[in-house]
Design an enzyme around this catalytic site. Sequence first.
Site, PDB file in Angstrom:
ATOM      1  N   ARG A  97       0.853  -1.201   0.000  1.00  0.00           N
ATOM      2  CA  ARG A  97       0.000   0.000   0.000  1.00  0.00           C
ATOM      3  C   ARG A  97       0.883   1.244   0.000  1.00  0.00           C
ATOM      4  O   ARG A  97       1.751   1.400   0.857  1.00  0.00           O
ATOM      5  CB  ARG A  97      -0.897  -0.022   1.229  1.00  0.00           C
ATOM      6  N   ARG A 167      -1.351   6.211   9.942  1.00  0.00           N
ATOM      7  CA  ARG A 167      -1.409   5.726   8.564  1.00  0.00           C
ATOM      8  C   ARG A 167      -1.651   6.868   7.566  1.00  0.00           C
ATOM      9  O   ARG A 167      -1.632   8.035   7.932  1.00  0.00           O
ATOM     10  CB  ARG A 167      -2.479   4.638   8.461  1.00  0.00           C
ATOM     11  N   LYS A 229      -3.128   0.737  15.436  1.00  0.00           N
ATOM     12  CA  LYS A 229      -3.168   1.614  14.271  1.00  0.00           C
ATOM     13  C   LYS A 229      -3.842   2.943  14.620  1.00  0.00           C
ATOM     14  O   LYS A 229      -4.698   3.017  15.505  1.00  0.00           O
ATOM     15  CB  LYS A 229      -3.906   0.946  13.118  1.00  0.00           C
ATOM     16  N   LYS A 231      -5.460   6.550  12.707  1.00  0.00           N
ATOM     17  CA  LYS A 231      -5.897   7.107  11.430  1.00  0.00           C
ATOM     18  C   LYS A 231      -6.241   8.589  11.581  1.00  0.00           C
ATOM     19  O   LYS A 231      -6.923   8.977  12.537  1.00  0.00           O
ATOM     20  CB  LYS A 231      -7.113   6.334  10.904  1.00  0.00           C
ATOM     21  N   CYS A 449     -15.061  -3.647   0.837  1.00  0.00           N
ATOM     22  CA  CYS A 449     -13.632  -3.894   1.016  1.00  0.00           C
ATOM     23  C   CYS A 449     -13.188  -5.002   0.066  1.00  0.00           C
ATOM     24  O   CYS A 449     -13.996  -5.604  -0.644  1.00  0.00           O
ATOM     25  CB  CYS A 449     -13.340  -4.295   2.461  1.00  0.00           C
ATOM     26  N   CYS A 455      -7.603 -11.241   1.282  1.00  0.00           N
ATOM     27  CA  CYS A 455      -7.507 -10.796   2.671  1.00  0.00           C
ATOM     28  C   CYS A 455      -7.583 -11.979   3.628  1.00  0.00           C
ATOM     29  O   CYS A 455      -8.559 -12.738   3.614  1.00  0.00           O
ATOM     30  CB  CYS A 455      -8.622  -9.805   2.991  1.00  0.00           C
ATOM     31  N   CYS A 494     -15.404  -8.676   7.033  1.00  0.00           N
ATOM     32  CA  CYS A 494     -15.148  -8.979   8.441  1.00  0.00           C
ATOM     33  C   CYS A 494     -15.468  -7.733   9.242  1.00  0.00           C
ATOM     34  O   CYS A 494     -15.758  -6.683   8.661  1.00  0.00           O
ATOM     35  CB  CYS A 494     -13.700  -9.436   8.645  1.00  0.00           C
ATOM     36  N   CYS A 498     -12.991  -1.870   7.089  1.00  0.00           N
ATOM     37  CA  CYS A 498     -12.289  -1.193   5.989  1.00  0.00           C
ATOM     38  C   CYS A 498     -13.239  -0.461   5.044  1.00  0.00           C
ATOM     39  O   CYS A 498     -12.868   0.567   4.486  1.00  0.00           O
ATOM     40  CB  CYS A 498     -11.442  -2.197   5.213  1.00  0.00           C
TER      41      CYS A 498
END
Length: 588
Positions: A97, A167, A229, A231, A449, A455, A494, A498
């Site tokens: 990415r 990110r 993470k 964002k 997603c 994935c 899931c 995303c």
Amino acid sequence: MSNNKPRTVTLTQAVNLTPPQNDVSDLPLSDSERFKRESNYLRGTIVDDLNNGLTGGFNSDNSQLIRLHGMYQQDDRDIRKERLEQKLEPLINMMLRCRLPGGIITPKQWLTIDKFATEATRYGSIRLTTRQTFQFHGLFKHSLKSAHQLLHNIGLDSIATAGDVNRNVLCTSNPIESKVHQQAYYWASKISEHLLPKTRAYIEIWLDGEKLATPDSEPILSSTYLPRKFKTTVVIPPVNDVDVHANDLSFVAIAEKGELIGFNVLVGGGLAMTHGDKTTYPRKADDFGFIPVEKVLTFAEAVVTTQRDWGNRHNRKNAKTKYTLERVGVENFKKEVELRAGSAFMTSKPYKFTQRGDQFGWYKGIDDNWHLTLFIENGRLLDYPNKPLKTGVAEIAKIHQGDLRITANQNLIIANVPAEQKEAIEKIAREYGLLDDTVTLQRKYSMACVSYPTCPLAMAEAERFLPSFVTKIEQMLSQHHLSDDYIILRVTGCPNGCARAMLAEVGMVGKAPGRYNLYLGGNREGTRIPRLYKENVNVEEILLVLEPLIKDWSVHRHQDEGFGDFVIRHEIVKPVLNSAIDFYQVAN
């Protein structure tokens, strides 16, 4: 404003500072903290694994560490069983990415990544993401260095696009308010650079950079990086195209007379949860207050370091900023940010979100340039039969004099087009299927997603499932005279969020192959979380649920009332007011 100096936090203190209440620092650390601590600033033994020809993958720790370099280890799940029967290793490959603050890329850069995707990846596609960047899927280990070096040679990288770091920073793609967008984009880029890891591991491993004798240090992130993470977004009202409530930290642009004067700072949004674990839930962000533009980096760092020191390093499922705010208290977190920033938040400035998504077709900016927003279903640029989308974008890039902008909704803007070039670009877009007047609003406001087959977290289909499911919703809308309207529909394979289903009017979250949890009641502005309506249901059951609701919406709605507002007003579901308390209450 306060005259207090910023609070100084040394690296040795970083993991020892304790919040004012509900301390978790005495609990054992998660294993993720171990491998980050032992990684020598993200190096691990990645180089050894790169040189290991006996496997296509990385060892357990390194497979986690490469995330902080912008990659995920995956395999093709469609053929996993077949390869197992053949006693072969799964077909391990990587997703890489790019870091692309604000989603802006030049035509020259685009042509380079287009060529690489064709020649060096298994799938040959470019995937536009909800994080406003692009991904390569199907990269094999032997091609990783060349991928990173190619990005470096065109002024890009993949640093910190995954893992426990800040990110890719999003920024509203709105091309019309060109001056304010330019200013907002400037700060998105500055935030991204300021919060990057400072380790030289990326340069050493992927770019063959010289190993320096001076030790690494991470003054903002610490030697063990963030608990989870993180964002960040910059958004320009009235368009909430980046979904501010899906992010740990958002800067809401406040402009006066066409000039950016500062930002309202929103903290603690996030959508991921875990099936069956009621200590996890989506959460909207809190508005901490207004700051002037010159304070942006100071406050961004203060929020990040507070989360660094106060976040839960014992339980990763409760490690995001949203849980830290719930555990220590919003006001305590805010006061600590002010202490570290050396100044106080001012009263929030008024703003209002009136819409989400992207504005498609041609729009003229205040600078007299034109901007063309192209709908890219699921963000997947590939040459399909009779619809060579990927080649079409490359053909536009060959003649385009402006820039390209990836949106946070997986679409692409051909930005800053001179009036004399409009006709040529539109001709290419139509010829290659990039501009299609028959695409419905419903399709444009639906998103999924990646999910299967790449994935590893996928529980149900998403990207491959969405187009046919949208067709069924389109048929329902047409049947009830709603062809010109839409429902914000999002599907994730899931519960990690995303595709931001937990801010949709209709959200579907994968539970098992062919089965989803169905959520209803978000709104078009992206300021309300939907509620679980049906659990673990198949697609046929979902359609049976939606059809009578869409029919009632068509007959009984108020003027311009969105589907999500309608199901709340008619008490089909109760609104989620405080996720930590009422998200798991029954639907009605």
